[in-house]
Enzyme design. Structure first.
Site, PDB file in Angstrom:
ATOM      1  N   CYS A  24      43.629  43.248  44.133  1.00 16.02           N
ATOM      2  CA  CYS A  24      43.651  41.776  44.211  1.00 16.02           C
ATOM      3  C   CYS A  24      42.907  41.099  43.059  1.00 16.02           C
ATOM      4  O   CYS A  24      43.042  39.894  42.857  1.00 16.02           O
ATOM      5  CB  CYS A  24      43.099  41.312  45.548  1.00 16.02           C
ATOM      6  SG  CYS A  24      44.056  41.908  46.937  1.00 16.02           S
ATOM      7  N   HIS A  80      41.324  33.935  44.639  1.00 17.55           N
ATOM      8  CA  HIS A  80      42.295  34.861  45.220  1.00 17.55           C
ATOM      9  C   HIS A  80      42.514  34.473  46.682  1.00 17.55           C
ATOM     10  O   HIS A  80      41.570  34.306  47.444  1.00 17.55           O
ATOM     11  CB  HIS A  80      41.769  36.295  45.105  1.00 17.55           C
ATOM     12  CG  HIS A  80      42.521  37.247  45.965  1.00 17.55           C
ATOM     13  ND1 HIS A  80      43.882  37.365  45.894  1.00 17.55           N
ATOM     14  CD2 HIS A  80      42.106  38.107  46.935  1.00 17.55           C
ATOM     15  CE1 HIS A  80      44.282  38.268  46.777  1.00 17.55           C
ATOM     16  NE2 HIS A  80      43.224  38.724  47.421  1.00 17.55           N
ATOM     17  N   ASN A 103      48.562  36.766  51.372  1.00 21.74           N
ATOM     18  CA  ASN A 103      47.798  37.390  50.286  1.00 21.74           C
ATOM     19  C   ASN A 103      48.778  38.203  49.444  1.00 21.74           C
ATOM     20  O   ASN A 103      49.296  39.221  49.902  1.00 21.74           O
ATOM     21  CB  ASN A 103      46.710  38.277  50.901  1.00 21.74           C
ATOM     22  CG  ASN A 103      45.918  39.054  49.861  1.00 21.74           C
ATOM     23  OD1 ASN A 103      46.322  39.171  48.709  1.00 21.74           O
ATOM     24  ND2 ASN A 103      44.789  39.601  50.270  1.00 21.74           N
TER      25      ASN A 103
END
Ligand code: COA
Length: 340
Positions: free
Chosen positions: A125, A258, A288
């Protein structure tokens, strides 16, 4: 810690910087709502929204690969920049088309960029921040004049089909920026990047090798511990970037973090003292999307007209590795295509 910019003379006005000239995004067509997931898993729209803030995400279609999404996002970034070429292609992904070779050379070739250096970055990520920093260093060094930085994932392919905790969180997509060499005074200048990693915690977020004695090779995550570490790491790296660049909290216009979980984003903004800045929230629409999440959130902000050229923006991310970091930039002048 990897320090990048002091050596390049961050304080001297007009120092060479990577400047964002174009931004693009791409999402698979298939929308998967919380109600859709509730028909497959023991979960509910109410639980998912309350615990994560996510309403829906996209799933890649059968046969739709990370490279397909990466190529579309990169094309849109080039179009938005009014550019045809880049001297470097860096693709952040956890889900390359193949384990070997990297996906970036294929993406570059389809874009008509065969021959330029192209490689994948694997930082889960945090991947987009790692890729952005890598390309920015190359531009600051004077080695190249332009680069394409892409974050692209078909992350849902890694998920255990019976694991409700990960099914509700992750989605697929891609985002990209086109960078050119310019000056730090220009809107879109990437002013500072700070990256960190600590492999001590590698099993917090991982896909075990089948021969590790694990039952399968699906993605695994210790959600509670990741939650705590993500908040600590992202707020500390934001703190560090703000301290080094000398921006006061009230001078920051936007925090584009993020998109892990709404509660994580709220906690990071609070602990980093950025509650007055606009916190970009895009995860309600896409979940996500790992390495794609920051450029997708940037594209959403641009498409909605939420930012003005020159706005002071802080990016931050945390991901498997573990890896984390932050960046400071000014908002670019750009045309963008709506990813939805
Ligand atoms: N639907 C319904 N209930 C669920 C569920 C789901 N999808 N997932 C977990 N639960 C249950 C658990 O089984 C547990 O039940 P129990 O109390 O009976 O044991 C309960 O909800 C609470 O579980 P917990 O893991 O403490 O939930 P949480 O509030 O921490 O939320 C995550 C779980 C995964 C959403 C949260 O930990 C998280 O977002 N972590 C960070 C994940 C992330 O961002 N990862 C990427 C970082 S890069």
């Amino acid at each position: 810690m990897i320090s990048s910019h002091e050596q390049a003379g961050a304080s001297s006005r007009g120092a060479r910087r990577a400047v964002i000239r174009g931004l693009g995004a791409a999402l698979p067509a298939k929308v998967v709502t919380n109600d859709d997931l509730s028909r497959v898993h023991d979960t509910s729209d109410e639980w998912i929204q309350r615990r994560t803030g996510i309403r829906e995400r996209r799933h890649a279609a059968d046969g739709e690969q990370t490279s397909d999404l990466a190529i579309l996002a990169a094309r849109r970034a080039l179009e938005s920049a009014g550019a045809e070429r880049a001297e470097l292609v860096v693709l952040a992904t956890t889900t390359p088309d193949k384990v070997c070779p990297a996906t970036a050379p294929k993406v570059a070739a389809v874009l008509g960029l065969a021959g330029v250096p192209a490689f994948d970055v694997s930082a889960v990520c945090s991947g987009f921040l790692y890729a952005l920093a890598t390309a920015a260093w190359a531009i600051e060094s004077g080695s190249i004049q332009s680069a394409l930085v892409i974050g692209a994932e078909t992350f849902t392919r890694l998920l255990d089909p019976v694991d409700r905790t990960t099914a509700v969180i992750f989605g697929d997509g891609a985002g990209a920026v086109h960078l050119e060499s310019g000056s730090e005074a220009e809107p879109g200048a990437v002013l500072m990047t700070r990256l960190y990693a600590d492999g001590t915690d590698e099993e917090l977020i991982h896909v075990p090798q089948p021969d590790d004695g694990a039952q399968g090779s699906y993605f695994q995550m210790n959600g509670r511990e990741v939650f705590t570490k993500a908040v600590e790491a992202m707020s500390a790296s934001v703190d560090s970037v703000l301290g080094e660049i000398g921006w006061r909290r009230d001078e920051v216009d936007a925090l584009i973090a993020h998109q892990a979980n709404l509660r994580i984003l709220t906690a990071v903004a609070h602990i980093a003292g950025l509650e007055a800045a606009d916190a970009e929230i895009h995860l309600d629409r896409v979940g996500n999307t790992s390495a794609a999440s920051i450029p997708l959130a940037m594209a959403a902000a641009a498409a909605a007209g939420r930012r003005r050229p020159g706005d002071r923006v802080v990016l931050t991310a945390f991901g498997g590795g573990t890896t984390w970091g932050a960046a400071a930039l000014t908002w670019p002048e750009l045309a963008v295509i709506d990813p939805h």
